[in-house]
Design a protein around this motif. Structure first.
Motif, PDB file in Angstrom:
ATOM      1  N   GLY A  35      41.144 -46.671  75.106  1.00 21.30           N
ATOM      2  CA  GLY A  35      41.316 -45.931  73.860  1.00 21.30           C
ATOM      3  C   GLY A  35      40.024 -45.293  73.400  1.00 21.30           C
ATOM      4  N   TRP A  36      38.905 -45.979  73.623  1.00 17.71           N
ATOM      5  CA  TRP A  36      37.609 -45.400  73.293  1.00 17.71           C
ATOM      6  C   TRP A  36      37.197 -44.342  74.315  1.00 17.71           C
ATOM      7  N   PHE A  37      37.714 -44.455  75.533  1.00 17.97           N
ATOM      8  CA  PHE A  37      37.421 -43.451  76.558  1.00 17.97           C
ATOM      9  C   PHE A  37      38.135 -42.143  76.235  1.00 17.97           C
ATOM     10  N   SER A  38      39.454 -42.236  75.947  1.00 17.02           N
ATOM     11  CA  SER A  38      40.223 -41.067  75.501  1.00 17.02           C
ATOM     12  C   SER A  38      41.628 -41.527  75.122  1.00 17.02           C
ATOM     13  N   GLY A 270      51.562 -47.790  71.470  1.00 20.84           N
ATOM     14  CA  GLY A 270      50.858 -48.705  72.356  1.00 20.84           C
ATOM     15  C   GLY A 270      49.969 -49.667  71.598  1.00 20.84           C
ATOM     16  N   ILE A 271      49.277 -49.170  70.573  1.00 22.06           N
ATOM     17  CA  ILE A 271      48.412 -50.035  69.770  1.00 22.06           C
ATOM     18  C   ILE A 271      49.241 -51.064  69.008  1.00 22.06           C
ATOM     19  N   ALA A 272      50.298 -50.603  68.336  1.00 28.36           N
ATOM     20  CA  ALA A 272      51.153 -51.520  67.579  1.00 28.36           C
ATOM     21  C   ALA A 272      51.796 -52.550  68.496  1.00 28.36           C
ATOM     22  N   LEU A 273      52.162 -52.111  69.690  1.00 29.80           N
ATOM     23  CA  LEU A 273      52.772 -53.025  70.652  1.00 29.80           C
ATOM     24  C   LEU A 273      51.768 -54.078  71.114  1.00 29.80           C
ATOM     25  N   GLN A 274      50.512 -53.666  71.274  1.00 35.43           N
ATOM     26  CA  GLN A 274      49.474 -54.630  71.649  1.00 35.43           C
ATOM     27  C   GLN A 274      49.323 -55.698  70.568  1.00 35.43           C
ATOM     28  N   LEU A 275      49.269 -55.277  69.321  1.00 38.47           N
ATOM     29  CA  LEU A 275      49.104 -56.229  68.222  1.00 38.47           C
ATOM     30  C   LEU A 275      50.302 -57.171  68.124  1.00 38.47           C
ATOM     31  N   THR A 276      51.489 -56.623  68.274  1.00 34.59           N
ATOM     32  CA  THR A 276      52.693 -57.450  68.239  1.00 34.59           C
ATOM     33  C   THR A 276      52.731 -58.420  69.419  1.00 34.59           C
ATOM     34  N   SER A 277      52.261 -57.954  70.571  1.00 34.26           N
ATOM     35  CA  SER A 277      52.245 -58.800  71.760  1.00 34.26           C
ATOM     36  C   SER A 277      51.286 -59.971  71.598  1.00 34.26           C
ATOM     37  N   VAL A 278      50.182 -59.746  70.883  1.00 38.81           N
ATOM     38  CA  VAL A 278      49.236 -60.833  70.639  1.00 38.81           C
ATOM     39  C   VAL A 278      49.918 -61.957  69.856  1.00 38.81           C
ATOM     40  N   THR A 279      50.618 -61.602  68.795  1.00 43.13           N
ATOM     41  CA  THR A 279      51.313 -62.637  68.016  1.00 43.13           C
ATOM     42  C   THR A 279      52.439 -63.268  68.835  1.00 43.13           C
ATOM     43  N   VAL A 329      51.850 -56.243  57.128  1.00 44.54           N
ATOM     44  CA  VAL A 329      52.187 -55.459  55.936  1.00 44.54           C
ATOM     45  C   VAL A 329      50.960 -55.207  55.059  1.00 44.54           C
ATOM     46  N   LEU A 330      50.107 -56.220  54.922  1.00 46.59           N
ATOM     47  CA  LEU A 330      49.007 -56.149  53.955  1.00 46.59           C
ATOM     48  C   LEU A 330      47.730 -55.533  54.508  1.00 46.59           C
ATOM     49  N   MET A 331      47.500 -55.585  55.824  1.00 47.98           N
ATOM     50  CA  MET A 331      46.242 -55.072  56.360  1.00 47.98           C
ATOM     51  C   MET A 331      46.439 -54.331  57.688  1.00 47.98           C
ATOM     52  N   PRO A 332      47.299 -53.309  57.723  1.00 51.22           N
ATOM     53  CA  PRO A 332      47.531 -52.603  58.987  1.00 51.22           C
ATOM     54  C   PRO A 332      46.345 -51.758  59.449  1.00 51.22           C
ATOM     55  N   GLU A 333      45.651 -51.086  58.505  1.00 47.37           N
ATOM     56  CA  GLU A 333      44.578 -50.164  58.900  1.00 47.37           C
ATOM     57  C   GLU A 333      43.448 -50.843  59.662  1.00 47.37           C
ATOM     58  N   PRO A 334      42.913 -51.983  59.173  1.00 46.64           N
ATOM     59  CA  PRO A 334      41.841 -52.635  59.951  1.00 46.64           C
ATOM     60  C   PRO A 334      42.283 -53.060  61.347  1.00 46.64           C
ATOM     61  N   LEU A 335      43.540 -53.457  61.484  1.00 47.64           N
ATOM     62  CA  LEU A 335      44.031 -53.866  62.795  1.00 47.64           C
ATOM     63  C   LEU A 335      44.120 -52.670  63.742  1.00 47.64           C
ATOM     64  N   LEU A 336      44.625 -51.564  63.254  1.00 47.53           N
ATOM     65  CA  LEU A 336      44.761 -50.365  64.083  1.00 47.53           C
ATOM     66  C   LEU A 336      43.401 -49.779  64.452  1.00 47.53           C
ATOM     67  N   ALA A 337      42.439 -49.881  63.539  1.00 51.08           N
ATOM     68  CA  ALA A 337      41.121 -49.263  63.741  1.00 51.08           C
ATOM     69  C   ALA A 337      40.364 -49.866  64.909  1.00 51.08           C
ATOM     70  N   ILE A 338      40.720 -51.081  65.299  1.00 54.95           N
ATOM     71  CA  ILE A 338      40.035 -51.741  66.419  1.00 54.95           C
ATOM     72  C   ILE A 338      40.161 -50.910  67.693  1.00 54.95           C
ATOM     73  N   PHE A 339      41.268 -50.195  67.837  1.00 61.84           N
ATOM     74  CA  PHE A 339      41.574 -49.516  69.090  1.00 61.84           C
ATOM     75  C   PHE A 339      41.105 -48.065  69.141  1.00 61.84           C
ATOM     76  N   VAL A 350      47.043 -40.871  64.563  1.00 55.09           N
ATOM     77  CA  VAL A 350      47.494 -42.088  65.226  1.00 55.09           C
ATOM     78  C   VAL A 350      47.629 -43.228  64.212  1.00 55.09           C
ATOM     79  N   MET A 351      46.662 -43.328  63.295  1.00 54.04           N
ATOM     80  CA  MET A 351      46.702 -44.382  62.269  1.00 54.04           C
ATOM     81  C   MET A 351      47.930 -44.225  61.377  1.00 54.04           C
ATOM     82  N   ALA A 352      48.248 -42.995  61.005  1.00 51.74           N
ATOM     83  CA  ALA A 352      49.377 -42.757  60.105  1.00 51.74           C
ATOM     84  C   ALA A 352      50.688 -43.243  60.721  1.00 51.74           C
TER      85      ALA A 352
END
Length: 447
Positions: A35-38, A270-279, A329-339, A350-352
């Motif tokens: 994600g940081w590559f492109s 893909g990002i949201a799926l990664q976060l959901t997969s972690v839980t 629900v309460l902190m989506p932006e910081p979680l998404l920003a990691i990627f 992408v964040m929106a």
């Protein structure tokens, strides 16, 4: 009694959770660095991994079958059966990998047939030309993990996987971006890292099994077939594999539908799926622990113990699901920003999309936890075919059509697709839970 059983579950389950999270972290590292590559590289990896994982999780059915079979054999003191089913779990996994590899290595044709972006499809196929070979060592690692989990030897799996996370990150840093004198390889670098780390993990596990469990003589005459044990593993494992595929197919179909919306929605997905997969990995670890504990109760014919395992494991898993739903629900932006790189021009778009997807994900946290726990308990009592049918109906007859209708005809886009996922998971969770408790009632009556 409850707290004693919960502690027993967590003593076994926490290292399993840690190993699943560490394994997930290897893929997570790939996603973050790509994600940081492109964003284009991230989208390609999402597409490639979705296809690979669908086949891998289907093949993992034989490993999941080994776990309750070994747990019950240990409870009955049958050491020979422990060796037989584990070896034949390896055989079944290798045979499946041999069938899956041709599909993986011709993935670009499939991606194009599914109307994916041609550039994304080409990059995804480039990744799988190397990473596709991971399916052989990865499936064998799953079998040995199941064997060790059933023996309650989970610490070594955790530490080996954590070591793999560190090595994978270092190799990714070198090969994706071209550091330490290596060429910049992008998705191919991530693929090389995954193959190297998984193969090294398999070698380390084999060395440990040979040294730590000599009583099972696991690798002596491993080439000799045991047709009866192979039949038993396949009979129990193939419905588990199809059940796994049904659920994974639900998410794979959602990735395909997100690809229809464009590269940026697919990246957010893909990002949201990664976060959901972690839980989800937490619930998988708890489910594995429940499978072992329930398998032991099943082997001892302990009806009360089986029901206590179900109540305790379900309660612990449900409590964690509520916490993760609140976080999404309460902190989506910081979680998404990691990627995402702060300088990426597509970051805002992408964040929106991602915020809406995580809100929808919060809806199915309890349902996802419930269905994987019910599946683990049903596997422990050798009930796999009815759950396979339930999963097929819930995910493919209910979930996928709901995602499509909400996402496209009703115009809800990515959020609608994810609400459809929640509907399918809720149906599976409800039906599987009813199945398990009715099974225990019949077992009590028949016993």
């Amino acid at each position: 009694m409850f707290f004693r059983d919960a502690r027993s579950l967590l003593v076994l389950g926490v290292p399993l959770i840690g190993s699943h999270l560490a394994q997930m972290a290897i893929h997570l590292t790939d996603s973050i660095m790509l994600g940081w590559f492109s964003v284009e590289a991230l989208a390609a990896q999402v597409l490639a991994h979705t296809f690979f994982f669908a086949l891998f999780i289907m093949g993992s059915g034989f490993a999941f079958a080994v776990m309750p079979m070994v747990a019950s054999a240990v409870a009955m003191g049958d050491e020979t059966q422990v060796r037989r089913v584990t070896r034949m779990g390896c055989w079944a996994s290798i045979l499946f990998a041999a069938l899956a590899l041709p599909l993986i290595l011709s993935s670009e044709t499939l991606f194009l047939a599914l109307d994916q972006n041609p550039r994304t499809a080409a990059l995804a196929a480039e990744y799988l030309d190397i990473a596709g070979w991971v399916i052989v060592p990865a499936l064998l690692v799953m079998v040995l993990k199941s064997y060790l989990a059933a023996l309650e030897r989970t610490q070594v799996v955790l530490w080996l996987t954590l070591g793999g996370v560190a090595v994978n990150g270092l190799v990714n840093y070198a090969l994706i971006f071209g550091n330490f004198g290596f060429p910049e390889m992008g998705v191919r670098g991530a693929a090389i890292a995954s193959l190297s780390v998984t193969s090294a993990t398999l070698v380390a596990l084999c060395i440990y099994v040979a040294a730590a469990t000599p009583e099972h003589a696991m690798f002596q005459r491993v080439w000799r077939p045991d047709w009866e044990a192979l039949r038993d593993v396949v009979r129990l494992g193939w419905p588990i594999g199809v059940t796994n595929l049904a659920e994974t197919g639900l998410f794979a179909a959602s990735s395909v539908m997100m690809g229809w919306l464009g590269t940026l929605p697919l990246a957010a997905h893909g990002i949201a799926l990664q976060l959901t997969s972690v839980t989800f990995m937490v619930h998988v670890g708890l489910s594995n622990a429940a499978t072992v504990r329930a398998g032991q109760s099943f082997g001892r014919r302990d009806r009360g113990g089986l029901r206590r395992v179900a109540l305790v494991s379900g309660s612990v898993s449900g409590a964690f699901a509520l916490l993760t739903a609140a976080a999404f629900v309460l902190m989506p932006e910081p979680l998404l920003a990691i990627f995402l790189s702060p300088d990426d021009p597509d970051r805002g778009a992408v964040m929106a999309v991602g915020v809406g997807l995580l809100a929808a994900s919060a809806l199915f946290q309890l349902a996802d936890a419930g269905q994987v726990m019910a599946l683990g308990l049903l596997r422990a009592v050798r009930d796999t075919r009815a759950p396979m049918i339930i999963a097929g109906i819930s995910y493919w007859v209910i979930g996928i059509p709901a995602s499509y209708i909400l996402g496209f005809p009703l115009g809800m886009g990515g959020t609608g697709i994810w609400i459809g996922l929640a509907i399918g998971l809720a149906a599976a969770s409800t039906l599987l839970a009813v199945r398990f408790w009715r099974w225990t009632e019949r077992w009590a009556t028949d016993g």
